[in-house]
Design a protein around this motif. Structure first.
Motif, PDB file in Angstrom:
ATOM      1  N   TYR A  96       0.843  -1.194   0.000  1.00  0.00           N
ATOM      2  CA  TYR A  96       0.000   0.000   0.000  1.00  0.00           C
ATOM      3  C   TYR A  96       0.873   1.237   0.000  1.00  0.00           C
ATOM      4  N   THR A  97       0.903   1.904  -1.144  1.00  0.00           N
ATOM      5  CA  THR A  97       1.628   3.158  -1.318  1.00  0.00           C
ATOM      6  C   THR A  97       1.117   3.795  -2.598  1.00  0.00           C
ATOM      7  N   ASN A  98       1.241   5.118  -2.709  1.00  0.00           N
ATOM      8  CA  ASN A  98       0.862   5.822  -3.926  1.00  0.00           C
ATOM      9  C   ASN A  98       2.078   6.250  -4.746  1.00  0.00           C
ATOM     10  N   ASP A  99       3.254   5.762  -4.343  1.00  0.00           N
ATOM     11  CA  ASP A  99       4.497   6.062  -5.041  1.00  0.00           C
ATOM     12  C   ASP A  99       4.790   4.929  -6.027  1.00  0.00           C
ATOM     13  N   MET A 100       4.689   5.230  -7.317  1.00  0.00           N
ATOM     14  CA  MET A 100       4.838   4.183  -8.324  1.00  0.00           C
ATOM     15  C   MET A 100       6.225   3.554  -8.291  1.00  0.00           C
ATOM     16  N   ARG A 101       7.226   4.322  -7.950  1.00  0.00           N
ATOM     17  CA  ARG A 101       8.571   3.745  -7.873  1.00  0.00           C
ATOM     18  C   ARG A 101       8.658   2.700  -6.767  1.00  0.00           C
ATOM     19  N   LYS A 102       7.991   2.983  -5.646  1.00  0.00           N
ATOM     20  CA  LYS A 102       8.000   2.015  -4.544  1.00  0.00           C
ATOM     21  C   LYS A 102       7.148   0.790  -4.884  1.00  0.00           C
ATOM     22  N   ILE A 103       6.040   1.023  -5.590  1.00  0.00           N
ATOM     23  CA  ILE A 103       5.220  -0.111  -6.039  1.00  0.00           C
ATOM     24  C   ILE A 103       6.061  -1.043  -6.901  1.00  0.00           C
ATOM     25  N   MET A 104       6.806  -0.467  -7.854  1.00  0.00           N
ATOM     26  CA  MET A 104       7.593  -1.301  -8.753  1.00  0.00           C
ATOM     27  C   MET A 104       8.737  -1.996  -8.028  1.00  0.00           C
ATOM     28  N   LYS A 105       9.308  -1.345  -7.044  1.00  0.00           N
ATOM     29  CA  LYS A 105      10.363  -1.995  -6.252  1.00  0.00           C
ATOM     30  C   LYS A 105       9.782  -3.212  -5.526  1.00  0.00           C
ATOM     31  N   ALA A 106       8.599  -3.032  -4.930  1.00  0.00           N
ATOM     32  CA  ALA A 106       7.960  -4.142  -4.217  1.00  0.00           C
ATOM     33  C   ALA A 106       7.589  -5.256  -5.191  1.00  0.00           C
ATOM     34  N   VAL A 107       7.025  -4.894  -6.333  1.00  0.00           N
ATOM     35  CA  VAL A 107       6.647  -5.898  -7.340  1.00  0.00           C
ATOM     36  C   VAL A 107       7.868  -6.695  -7.781  1.00  0.00           C
ATOM     37  N   ASN A 108       8.977  -6.026  -7.963  1.00  0.00           N
ATOM     38  CA  ASN A 108      10.188  -6.686  -8.436  1.00  0.00           C
ATOM     39  C   ASN A 108      10.872  -7.524  -7.363  1.00  0.00           C
ATOM     40  N   GLU A 109      10.715  -7.149  -6.100  1.00  0.00           N
ATOM     41  CA  GLU A 109      11.527  -7.785  -5.055  1.00  0.00           C
ATOM     42  C   GLU A 109      10.751  -8.696  -4.107  1.00  0.00           C
ATOM     43  N   LEU A 110       9.429  -8.556  -4.011  1.00  0.00           N
ATOM     44  CA  LEU A 110       8.675  -9.460  -3.142  1.00  0.00           C
ATOM     45  C   LEU A 110       8.714 -10.882  -3.701  1.00  0.00           C
ATOM     46  N   GLU A 111       9.103 -11.840  -2.879  1.00  0.00           N
ATOM     47  CA  GLU A 111       9.262 -13.223  -3.330  1.00  0.00           C
ATOM     48  C   GLU A 111       7.973 -14.002  -3.106  1.00  0.00           C
ATOM     49  N   VAL A 112       6.944 -13.595  -3.838  1.00  0.00           N
ATOM     50  CA  VAL A 112       5.642 -14.248  -3.761  1.00  0.00           C
ATOM     51  C   VAL A 112       5.074 -14.382  -5.170  1.00  0.00           C
ATOM     52  N   GLY A 113       4.109 -15.283  -5.331  1.00  0.00           N
ATOM     53  CA  GLY A 113       3.535 -15.506  -6.645  1.00  0.00           C
ATOM     54  C   GLY A 113       2.376 -14.597  -6.979  1.00  0.00           C
ATOM     55  N   GLU A 114       1.856 -13.886  -5.990  1.00  0.00           N
ATOM     56  CA  GLU A 114       0.669 -13.057  -6.203  1.00  0.00           C
ATOM     57  C   GLU A 114       0.753 -11.828  -5.297  1.00  0.00           C
ATOM     58  N   ILE A 115       0.590 -10.637  -5.863  1.00  0.00           N
ATOM     59  CA  ILE A 115       0.710  -9.397  -5.090  1.00  0.00           C
ATOM     60  C   ILE A 115      -0.552  -8.567  -5.263  1.00  0.00           C
ATOM     61  N   TYR A 116      -1.095  -8.084  -4.155  1.00  0.00           N
ATOM     62  CA  TYR A 116      -2.237  -7.172  -4.164  1.00  0.00           C
ATOM     63  C   TYR A 116      -1.732  -5.767  -3.860  1.00  0.00           C
ATOM     64  N   VAL A 117      -1.855  -4.869  -4.819  1.00  0.00           N
ATOM     65  CA  VAL A 117      -1.384  -3.496  -4.659  1.00  0.00           C
ATOM     66  C   VAL A 117      -2.595  -2.584  -4.479  1.00  0.00           C
ATOM     67  N   ASN A 118      -2.693  -1.984  -3.323  1.00  0.00           N
ATOM     68  CA  ASN A 118      -3.749  -1.011  -3.015  1.00  0.00           C
ATOM     69  C   ASN A 118      -5.160  -1.591  -3.193  1.00  0.00           C
ATOM     70  N   ARG A 119      -5.329  -2.881  -2.861  1.00  0.00           N
ATOM     71  CA  ARG A 119      -6.654  -3.497  -2.914  1.00  0.00           C
ATOM     72  C   ARG A 119      -6.669  -4.727  -1.999  1.00  0.00           C
ATOM     73  N   PRO A 120      -7.873  -5.229  -1.685  1.00  0.00           N
ATOM     74  CA  PRO A 120      -7.958  -6.419  -0.832  1.00  0.00           C
ATOM     75  C   PRO A 120      -7.528  -7.671  -1.585  1.00  0.00           C
ATOM     76  N   ASN A 121      -7.488  -8.806  -0.861  1.00  0.00           N
ATOM     77  CA  ASN A 121      -7.195 -10.072  -1.514  1.00  0.00           C
ATOM     78  C   ASN A 121      -8.396 -10.564  -2.307  1.00  0.00           C
ATOM     79  N   GLY A 122      -8.184 -11.607  -3.076  1.00  0.00           N
ATOM     80  CA  GLY A 122      -9.248 -12.172  -3.908  1.00  0.00           C
ATOM     81  C   GLY A 122      -8.833 -12.223  -5.354  1.00  0.00           C
ATOM     82  N   GLU A 123      -8.675 -13.453  -5.878  1.00  0.00           N
ATOM     83  CA  GLU A 123      -8.225 -13.605  -7.256  1.00  0.00           C
ATOM     84  C   GLU A 123      -9.389 -13.417  -8.228  1.00  0.00           C
ATOM     85  N   LEU A 124      -9.050 -13.167  -9.474  1.00  0.00           N
ATOM     86  CA  LEU A 124     -10.032 -13.106 -10.543  1.00  0.00           C
ATOM     87  C   LEU A 124      -9.848 -14.321 -11.463  1.00  0.00           C
ATOM     88  N   PHE A 125     -10.913 -14.671 -12.173  1.00  0.00           N
ATOM     89  CA  PHE A 125     -10.921 -15.892 -12.970  1.00  0.00           C
ATOM     90  C   PHE A 125      -9.821 -15.911 -14.026  1.00  0.00           C
TER      91      PHE A 125
END
Length: 481
Positions: free
Chosen positions: A418-447
């Motif tokens: 949860y952040t509104n800084d796109m650079r920080k979002i991209m850092k987290a997306v690139n470095e979080l060691e998980v298969g699924e990331i929720y950015v600024n929203r709740p959990n719950g997959e889509l079909f």
């Protein structure tokens, strides 16, 4: 809807287990016996596999669109019985009725999305380095597949696996979860009403060490898809190795929930509550450990604890209830042990931590929404999956520290940022060691997404085009003309 006795579904017939033994199904809300499921045997599992094997070749010869139309028929039947199936889910699993209706709707959606994919099963033609030759890559079914289900979303997981398996030309033996088998066994009634040929779907309930073990080890099985814990996945991995059986494992998680100081605190608190306590925390992508930037930590936690305390625990059939019961006594004992150990290691219980007070909670498997603070990242509560209404939290200096803490674990299913800084979002997306990331929203997959885990959270995945591909293997053909 009490005293339900279900049967196995083998080759289009409803039968008792070969030993006539039954599994008691207990209501998490009242601790009363609400039904019985057959306690299948190895012989029953083998019968199911043989039936699926006998049906598979003819099923695979049908055009994919013809198979899809039968899957749509099944989805329509389920949708027309939504209320009935939702009530049964609530009865045996304790899920809020409003959420159980959502599970049924999601199950219908999984089936329909799989059916829509029938026209998207594609191959390739590759250029050969030889004259007058082409290379074809075809996608073909595995054959007999096995679906092993978790108890937290029994019907949705059955639909999630069956839809893709059937549309791609596989047959499937489904093993319902031992704690919540009734809904999946009842689903056989709709399968039986449909025009899906006998043997394409078989359903066998029983103990994992018996029925599950036979289904995984048997050489008739060509693909096993499991949703379950990492511990069970590890056992299954070893069992499947004997025949080099293909695996699709969606396993446990310990989702980090990272909140930086430019996020909207009030909005994110609401998301944290929803993602931490939904389905009594019994979701593999639940918010289990929060890393809050220290400049907003006090404000965030004050609001979060207040909302956690305000959650209404109680009868899952009531619209006013926020948190229902846990699924069984064993799960409650595990929560007590984890919370006790956290306190022993120096953490503070900010709210909850045990059974709610009141006469209505004398029976049933209840646990208060619990928030744990004053943690350090080496505590067990920050490392081990809880799978209940327990959320631990700690302050962090910045995103760099949050990511370091978040990745310091052997699980990697999902994470939140949860952040509104796109650079920080991209850092987290690139470095979080998980298969699924929720950015600024709740959990719950889509079909049409892809639900997958890293590390000990599994291999393969479900949903979308990549989930569909998981039920297909590639055949290479060299064509000289």
């Amino acid at each position: 809807m009490s005293n339900i006795t279900q049967k196995l579904y083998l080759n289009g017939e409803f039968v008792d287990s070969s030993n006539s033994e039954l599994i008691e199904v207990i209501s998490p809300t009242t601790e009363e016996v609400v039904g019985y499921a057959p306690k299948g045997t190895r012989e029953d599992a083998i019968s199911a596999l043989k039936s699926s094997q006998d049906a598979q070749k003819a099923w695979a010869k049908l055009p994919a669109q013809s198979r899809a139309e039968l899957v749509i028929e099944l989805a329509d039947l389920l949708e027309s019985h939504a209320d009935e199936y939702a009530r049964l889910i609530t009865l045996e699993q304790g899920k809020l009725f409003k959420d159980a209706l959502g599970e049924v709707a999601g199950s219908v959606g999984f089936l329909r999305y799989a059916a829509e994919s029938a026209r998207r099963i594609e191959g390739e033609i590759l250029t050969s380095e030889n004259q007058d030759e082409q290379i074809w890559i075809q996608r073909v079914p595995f054959g007999v597949t096995v679906g092993l289900l978790a108890w937290n979303y029994p019907l949705a997981l059955a639909a999630r696996k069956l839809g893709n398996a059937l549309v791609t030309g596989n047959t499937m033996v489904v093993m319902p979860p031992a704690d919540t088998p009734l809904t999946v066994l009842k689903f056989a009634e709709l399968i039986d009403q449909s025009n899906i040929p006998n043997g394409v779907i078989n359903i066998v309930s029983g103990d994992g060490a018996v029925v599950g073990d036979e289904l995984v080890r048997n050489s008739m099985t060509k693909l096993v898809t499991l949703t379950g814990s990492s511990e069970v996945g590890s056992i299954l991995y070893r069992s499947a190795s004997e025949n080099i059986t293909a695996l699709n494992l969606e396993l446990g998680g310990k989702a980090p929930f990272i909140v930086l100081d430019d996020a909207n605190v009030d909005e994110v608190v609401d998301i944290a509550i929803q993602s931490g306590f939904g389905n009594c925390g019994q979701i593999c992508t639940s918010n289990e450990r929060m890393y809050i930037q220290e400049s907003i930590y006090a404000e965030f936690m004050e609001k979060f604890v207040a909302k956690a305390k305000a959650l209404k625990v109680g009868d899952p059939m009531l619209d006013t209830t926020d948190v229902g019961p846990k699924v069984n006594a064993r799960e409650i004992a595990g929560l007590v042990e984890k919370v006790t150990r956290a306190k022993e290691q120096g953490a503070t219980i900010a709210c909850g931590g045990g059974k709610p007070e009141g006469a209505e909670f004398e029976s049933g498997f209840w646990f208060e929404p619990t928030v744990i603070m004053n943690t350090t990242n080496d505590m067990a509560i920050m490392k081990e999956e809880v799978f209940g209404p327990v959320v631990a939290a700690m302050p962090v200096k910045d995103l760099e520290e949050a990511l370091s803490f978040a990745n310091d674990i052997d699980l990697g299913l999902s994470g939140y940022v949860y952040t509104n800084d796109m650079r920080k979002i991209m850092k987290a997306v690139n470095e979080l060691e998980v298969g699924e990331i929720y950015v600024n929203r709740p959990n719950g997959e889509l079909f049409n997404g892809y639900h997958t885990g890293f590390k000990r959270s599994g291999i393969g995945g479900e949903d979308g085009r990549y989930g569909l591909e998981g039920y297909l293997q590639k055949k290479t053909v060299y064509v000289k003309f």
